[in-house]
Design an enzyme around this catalytic site. Structure first.
Site, mmCIF file in Angstrom:
data_model
loop_
_atom_site.group_PDB
_atom_site.id
_atom_site.type_symbol
_atom_site.label_atom_id
_atom_site.label_comp_id
_atom_site.label_asym_id
_atom_site.label_seq_id
_atom_site.Cartn_x
_atom_site.Cartn_y
_atom_site.Cartn_z
ATOM 1 N N LYS A 150 0.009 4.231 -0.088
ATOM 2 C CA LYS A 150 -0.657 5.402 0.543
ATOM 3 C C LYS A 150 -0.516 6.612 -0.384
ATOM 4 C CE LYS A 150 0.592 3.432 4.936
ATOM 5 N NZ LYS A 150 0.456 3.566 6.353
ATOM 6 N N ASN B 147 0.864 -1.193 0.000
ATOM 7 C CA ASN B 147 0.000 0.000 0.000
ATOM 8 C C ASN B 147 0.896 1.236 0.000
ATOM 9 O OD1 ASN B 147 -1.840 2.039 0.539
ATOM 10 N ND2 ASN B 147 -2.117 1.473 2.708
ATOM 11 N N SER C 257 3.933 -2.165 10.256
ATOM 12 C CA SER C 257 5.395 -2.139 10.348
ATOM 13 C C SER C 257 6.038 -3.484 10.002
ATOM 14 C CB SER C 257 5.840 -1.649 11.731
ATOM 15 O OG SER C 257 5.419 -0.313 11.936
ATOM 16 N N GLY D 161 2.932 2.255 10.659
ATOM 17 C CA GLY D 161 3.851 3.368 10.434
ATOM 18 C C GLY D 161 4.618 3.799 11.673
ATOM 19 N N GLU E 90 -6.437 4.496 8.279
ATOM 20 C CA GLU E 90 -6.264 5.921 7.973
ATOM 21 C C GLU E 90 -7.539 6.505 7.368
ATOM 22 O OE1 GLU E 90 -2.642 5.434 5.755
ATOM 23 O OE2 GLU E 90 -1.604 4.905 7.600
ATOM 24 N N HIS F 204 -9.281 0.998 5.526
ATOM 25 C CA HIS F 204 -7.952 1.155 6.133
ATOM 26 C C HIS F 204 -8.085 2.098 7.332
ATOM 27 C CE1 HIS F 204 -3.769 2.350 6.656
ATOM 28 N NE2 HIS F 204 -3.443 1.263 5.977
ATOM 29 N N GLU G 126 -4.709 -5.093 11.072
ATOM 30 C CA GLU G 126 -3.672 -4.075 11.208
ATOM 31 C C GLU G 126 -3.890 -3.307 12.512
ATOM 32 O OE1 GLU G 126 -1.977 -2.821 7.194
ATOM 33 O OE2 GLU G 126 -3.800 -1.674 7.457
HETATM 34 C C1 PEP Z 1 -0.412 0.031 5.980
HETATM 35 O O1 PEP Z 1 -0.397 1.088 5.385
HETATM 36 O O2 PEP Z 1 -1.386 -0.694 5.825
HETATM 37 C C2 PEP Z 1 0.718 -0.333 6.845
HETATM 38 C C3 PEP Z 1 0.669 -1.470 7.468
HETATM 39 O O3 PEP Z 1 1.755 0.551 6.939
HETATM 40 P P1 PEP Z 1 3.235 0.258 7.569
HETATM 41 O O4 PEP Z 1 3.707 -1.033 6.966
HETATM 42 O O5 PEP Z 1 4.050 1.441 7.147
HETATM 43 O O6 PEP Z 1 3.069 0.165 9.045
#
Ligand code: PEP
Length: 256
Positions: free
Chosen positions: A11, A9, A215, A177, A97, A95, A171
């Site tokens: 983003k 992803n 992460s 992040g 976000e 998601h 997640e």
């Molecule tokens: C994500 O955007 O779904 C995500 C898991 O980001 P990151 O790997 O940067 O934590």
């Protein structure tokens, strides 16, 4: 056997230049993987055309969001039908976000899942608890609620085959992040719990792919992916670094 998926992803990151450099590399390095992983790239919608051209069918492509409507006067939105028409295979829905910055609710997530399935695409529906919810012992209850609410329309659908196009990504919000990752044990426990919820909802739970995100990096992917209920990863930051993303794709045990 469940589909194994590693999805990147991007983003709100990327450019034509990054697409050129990254997608060609990922395509050539993951084209001969012997571990059955489906590699998916989910760029900003403006770059979907470029990524599809560069991916040449070796890598699947998705969008990060779609609108809650089929079409019409919704300036700035794109529809699931458009994503399908453009050549995408996946849509990220809910998601954290989107939930956090755009106020997306479980009901809206359910509407989007429904539109994605109606368009013939697969939905990667994201769920996850906040740090506060984890620390107060609510993580499993919160995540179970998100799974039930977001997939309510699939349960109502007369056609049980709709489940074939459902992927759930766990997640934990506190891991996205931040550089903090759930331990492989904790992630496995939550994935097993989600599978139990799906079973309870009447879904063919053993056939539904569950991805972990938060992460994931080249140095922790192997431990996460060796857990029995973790069928892949949703990768944010590390998906923007070609070598890291490819390493993560390679970390599935071959043929397991
Ligand atoms: C994500 O955007 O779904 C995500 C898991 O980001 P990151 O790997 O940067 O934590």
């Amino acid at each position: 056997m469940r589909r194994r998926i590693v999805a990147g992803n991007w983003k709100m990151n990327g450019s034509k230049d990054l697409s050129e450099k990254l997608v060609g590399y990922v395509r050539s390095e993951t084209g001969s993987l012997d571990n059955g992983v489906e590699v998916v790239i989910i760029p900003p919608a403006l770059y979907v055309g470029d990524v599809l051209r560069l991916a040449q069918d070796a890598v699947s492509v998705g969008v990060q969001n779609v609108g809650r409507w089929q079409s019409g006067a919704y300036t700035g939105e794109i529809s699931a039908e458009m994503a399908k028409d453009a050549g995408c295979r996946y849509v990220l829905v809910g998601h954290s976000e989107r939930r956090q910055f755009f106020g997306e609710t479980d009901e809206q997530v359910a509407e989007k899942v429904s539109l994605v399935l109606a368009s013939g695409l697969a939905a990667i529906m994201c769920v996850g608890e906040s740090l506060e919810e984890r620390e107060s012992g609510q993580a499993e209850t919160v995540v179970a609620g998100q799974v039930r609410a977001g997939l309510a329309s699939v349960v109502r659908a007369a056609d049980g085959r709709a489940w074939q196009n459902i992927v759930v990504a766990y997640e934990p919000v506190w891991a996205i992040g931040t550089g903090k990752t759930a331990t492989a044990d904790d992630a496995q426990a939550m994935h097993a719990s989600i599978r139990g919820v799906l079973e309870d909802m009447g879904a063919p739970a053993e056939k539904i792919s569950l991805l972990y995100g938060g992460s994931v990096k080249a140095d922790n992917a192997a431990a996460l992916f060796s857990e029995p209920d973790i069928d892949g990863g949703l990768i944010g930051g590390a998906s923007l670094v070609a070598e890291d993303f490819v390493s993560i794709c390679r970390y599935f045990p071959a043929g397991a």
